[in-house]
Enzyme design. Structure first.
Site, PDB file in Angstrom:
ATOM      1  N   ASP A  13       0.840  -1.330   0.129  1.00  0.00           N
ATOM      2  CA  ASP A  13       0.108   0.235   0.189  1.00  0.00           C
ATOM      3  C   ASP A  13       0.774   1.063  -0.430  1.00  0.00           C
ATOM      4  O   ASP A  13       2.114   1.163   0.328  1.00  0.00           O
ATOM      5  CB  ASP A  13      -0.571  -0.279   0.928  1.00  0.00           C
ATOM      6  CG  ASP A  13      -2.401   0.819   1.277  1.00  0.00           C
ATOM      7  OD1 ASP A  13      -2.740   1.423  -0.206  1.00  0.00           O
ATOM      8  OD2 ASP A  13      -2.941   1.177   2.276  1.00  0.00           O
ATOM      9  N   ARG A  26      -0.679   9.560  -9.970  1.00  0.00           N
ATOM     10  CA  ARG A  26      -0.503   8.012  -9.162  1.00  0.00           C
ATOM     11  C   ARG A  26      -0.153   7.048  -9.900  1.00  0.00           C
ATOM     12  O   ARG A  26       0.539   6.114  -8.986  1.00  0.00           O
ATOM     13  CB  ARG A  26      -2.191   7.667  -8.673  1.00  0.00           C
ATOM     14  CG  ARG A  26      -3.155   8.455  -8.241  1.00  0.00           C
ATOM     15  CD  ARG A  26      -4.249   8.218  -7.412  1.00  0.00           C
ATOM     16  NE  ARG A  26      -4.478   7.081  -7.012  1.00  0.00           N
ATOM     17  CZ  ARG A  26      -3.976   6.571  -5.853  1.00  0.00           C
ATOM     18  NH1 ARG A  26      -3.394   7.277  -5.167  1.00  0.00           N
ATOM     19  NH2 ARG A  26      -4.538   5.129  -5.458  1.00  0.00           N
ATOM     20  N   HIS A  30       2.605   2.927  -8.980  1.00  0.00           N
ATOM     21  CA  HIS A  30       2.410   2.025  -9.419  1.00  0.00           C
ATOM     22  C   HIS A  30       3.532   1.594  -9.901  1.00  0.00           C
ATOM     23  O   HIS A  30       3.740   0.160  -9.720  1.00  0.00           O
ATOM     24  CB  HIS A  30       1.256   1.420 -10.356  1.00  0.00           C
ATOM     25  CG  HIS A  30      -0.300   1.819  -9.321  1.00  0.00           C
ATOM     26  ND1 HIS A  30      -0.116   1.726  -8.129  1.00  0.00           N
ATOM     27  CD2 HIS A  30      -0.915   2.509  -9.910  1.00  0.00           C
ATOM     28  CE1 HIS A  30      -1.376   1.991  -7.489  1.00  0.00           C
ATOM     29  NE2 HIS A  30      -2.226   2.853  -8.894  1.00  0.00           N
ATOM     30  N   SER A  58      -7.304  -5.560  -5.370  1.00  0.00           N
ATOM     31  CA  SER A  58      -8.782  -5.809  -4.489  1.00  0.00           C
ATOM     32  C   SER A  58     -10.289  -6.325  -5.030  1.00  0.00           C
ATOM     33  O   SER A  58     -10.185  -5.223  -6.214  1.00  0.00           O
ATOM     34  CB  SER A  58      -9.407  -5.072  -3.019  1.00  0.00           C
ATOM     35  OG  SER A  58      -9.451  -3.978  -3.642  1.00  0.00           O
ATOM     36  N   ASN A  61     -10.289  -2.517  -5.717  1.00  0.00           N
ATOM     37  CA  ASN A  61      -9.957  -1.464  -6.782  1.00  0.00           C
ATOM     38  C   ASN A  61     -10.778  -1.705  -7.834  1.00  0.00           C
ATOM     39  O   ASN A  61     -10.283  -0.498  -8.377  1.00  0.00           O
ATOM     40  CB  ASN A  61      -8.717  -2.362  -6.699  1.00  0.00           C
ATOM     41  CG  ASN A  61      -8.110  -1.815  -4.876  1.00  0.00           C
ATOM     42  OD1 ASN A  61      -6.923  -2.715  -5.176  1.00  0.00           O
ATOM     43  ND2 ASN A  61      -8.051  -0.862  -4.121  1.00  0.00           N
ATOM     44  N   ARG A 179       1.774  -4.686   6.356  1.00  0.00           N
ATOM     45  CA  ARG A 179       0.984  -3.691   5.516  1.00  0.00           C
ATOM     46  C   ARG A 179       1.691  -2.397   5.277  1.00  0.00           C
ATOM     47  O   ARG A 179       2.680  -1.993   6.912  1.00  0.00           O
ATOM     48  CB  ARG A 179      -0.617  -3.481   5.813  1.00  0.00           C
ATOM     49  CG  ARG A 179      -0.710  -2.769   4.703  1.00  0.00           C
ATOM     50  CD  ARG A 179      -2.193  -1.752   5.130  1.00  0.00           C
ATOM     51  NE  ARG A 179      -2.868  -1.468   4.368  1.00  0.00           N
ATOM     52  CZ  ARG A 179      -4.090  -1.657   4.198  1.00  0.00           C
ATOM     53  NH1 ARG A 179      -5.262  -2.719   4.946  1.00  0.00           N
ATOM     54  NH2 ARG A 179      -4.695  -0.999   3.364  1.00  0.00           N
TER      55      ARG A 179
HETATM   56  C1  IPE Z   1      -5.359  -2.401  -0.049  1.00  0.00           C
HETATM   57  O1  IPE Z   1      -4.781  -1.294  -0.466  1.00  0.00           O
HETATM   58  C2  IPE Z   1      -5.693  -3.457  -1.138  1.00  0.00           C
HETATM   59  C3  IPE Z   1      -4.432  -3.773  -1.983  1.00  0.00           C
HETATM   60  C4  IPE Z   1      -2.844  -3.452  -1.696  1.00  0.00           C
HETATM   61  C5  IPE Z   1      -4.512  -4.360  -3.150  1.00  0.00           C
HETATM   62  P1  IPE Z   1      -6.445  -0.273  -0.708  1.00  0.00           P
HETATM   63  O2  IPE Z   1      -5.366   1.050  -0.630  1.00  0.00           O
HETATM   64  O3  IPE Z   1      -7.109  -0.857  -1.769  1.00  0.00           O
HETATM   65  O4  IPE Z   1      -7.103  -0.240   1.025  1.00  0.00           O
HETATM   66  P2  IPE Z   1      -8.001   0.519   1.177  1.00  0.00           P
HETATM   67  O5  IPE Z   1      -8.995   1.498   0.674  1.00  0.00           O
HETATM   68  O6  IPE Z   1      -6.722   1.905   1.871  1.00  0.00           O
HETATM   69  O7  IPE Z   1      -8.295   0.160   2.302  1.00  0.00           O
HETATM   70  C1  IPE Z   2      -1.362   0.310  -3.269  1.00  0.00           C
HETATM   71  O1  IPE Z   2      -1.576   1.476  -3.626  1.00  0.00           O
HETATM   72  C2  IPE Z   2      -1.532  -0.910  -4.900  1.00  0.00           C
HETATM   73  C3  IPE Z   2      -2.786  -0.845  -5.167  1.00  0.00           C
HETATM   74  C4  IPE Z   2      -3.779  -0.657  -4.231  1.00  0.00           C
HETATM   75  C5  IPE Z   2      -3.057  -0.833  -6.254  1.00  0.00           C
HETATM   76  P1  IPE Z   2      -2.257   2.599  -3.472  1.00  0.00           P
HETATM   77  O2  IPE Z   2      -3.420   2.557  -5.403  1.00  0.00           O
HETATM   78  O3  IPE Z   2      -3.682   1.982  -2.513  1.00  0.00           O
HETATM   79  O4  IPE Z   2      -2.270   4.236  -3.477  1.00  0.00           O
HETATM   80  P2  IPE Z   2      -2.439   4.797  -1.854  1.00  0.00           P
HETATM   81  O5  IPE Z   2      -2.797   4.173  -0.765  1.00  0.00           O
HETATM   82  O6  IPE Z   2      -3.448   5.376  -2.370  1.00  0.00           O
HETATM   83  O7  IPE Z   2      -0.882   5.843  -1.302  1.00  0.00           O
HETATM   84 MG    MG Z   3      -4.027   2.772  -0.868  1.00  0.00          MG
END
Ligand code: IPE
Ligand code: IPE
Ligand code: MG
Length: 232
Positions: A13, A26, A30, A58, A61, A179
């Site tokens: 994350d 963003r 990735h 997820s 997502n 995490r």
């Molecule tokens: C959890 O991260 C899912 C993945 C890392 C794939 P998210 O960024 O989607 O989770 P929330 O929304 O903060 O709970």
């Molecule tokens: C985790 O990073 C990757 C995925 C959930 C796909 P995020 O995209 O959730 O990054 P933040 O949490 O918004 O910083």
């Molecule tokens: Mg996230």
């Protein structure tokens, strides 16, 4: 002493925040996160971890902007293309688990191919959870169990038998769940499988989480006392 976890799982994350802190989109985060996947896979294999699993996308997502979803799937495709050789060379078996019906046909084909190619890898299994959620997994397992066994067949089904219907069948439950990014929640990840998992929260954003950070998590795990509800 068995201090090296057999199965380490990571909720990767913080990619978006990492990019935004640099004034970038963003999706730039990735792409940078792929480097951390490589680093942690290496560190895990070197440490003797047998299963490394990564939460990549997820079910929730799918509610992100279309362009971000598209880029994430593209990165997955590129990673398969670029890393298959390295996986083979290092004896790593790749599995991709989740609600595969929601993925593009071309991605599904590429996943099938790399899973098949790396199937004999015995040094470590790398599991990518894609379009996965814990509640989805439990529900699909329940449906398949009923379909296969019928109502009478599930009446005396125990936990071990039920777990064989989860997509993680055959994979031991995580010993350690990491995490990143400072968030302290499970976000619908491995709900059944993490019943007795040790949790480790790192403030680092995923693209900043490298080998050293991974090894620190293993060291912390080695100091944990797992009691499974018993007294010592
Ligand atoms: C959890 O991260 C899912 C993945 C890392 C794939 P998210 O960024 O989607 O989770 P929330 O929304 O903060 O709970
Ligand atoms: C985790 O990073 C990757 C995925 C959930 C796909 P995020 O995209 O959730 O990054 P933040 O949490 O918004 O910083
Ligand atoms: Mg996230």
């Amino acid at each position: 002493m068995n201090r090296i976890p057999q199965h380490v799982s990571i909720i990767m994350d913080g990619n978006g925040r990492w990019a935004q802190a640099r004034g970038r989109e963003r999706v730039f985060g990735h792409a940078a996160g792929v480097e951390s996947v490589r680093a942690c896979s290496e560190a895990a294999a070197e440490a003797g971890v047998k299963y490394l699993s990564l939460y990549a996308f997820s079910e929730e997502n799918w509610n992100r902007p279309e362009s971000e979803i598209h880029r994430l799937m593209e990165l997955m495709m590129e990673a398969i293309r670029n890393e298959t050789k390295t996986l083979l060379k290092n004896g790593i078996r790749l599995r991709v688990l989740g609600n595969r019906a929601r993925l593009d046909e071309s991605l599904n084909r590429a996943i099938d191919a790399v899973e098949e190619e790396t199937a004999s890898g015995s040094r470590m299994t790398l599991v990518i959870f894609l379009s996965y959620s814990g509640k989805w997994d439990i529900l699909q397992a329940a449906r398949r169990a009923v379909a296969e066994r019928g109502a009478e067949g599930i009446a005396d089904m125990d936990q071990e038998a039920f777990s064989q219907y989860l997509v993680t069948a055959g994979i031991p439950d995580p010993d350690l769940l990491i995490r990143t990014s400072g968030e302290q929640r499970i976000s619908n990840y491995l709900l059944w499988q993490c019943a007795y998992t040790e949790f480790y929260f790192s403030p680092l954003l995923w693209p900043d989480f490298g080998k050293e950070a991974f090894r620190e998590a293993l060291e912390e795990y080695a100091r944990r006392d797992r009691r499974y509800g018993k007294v010592k």
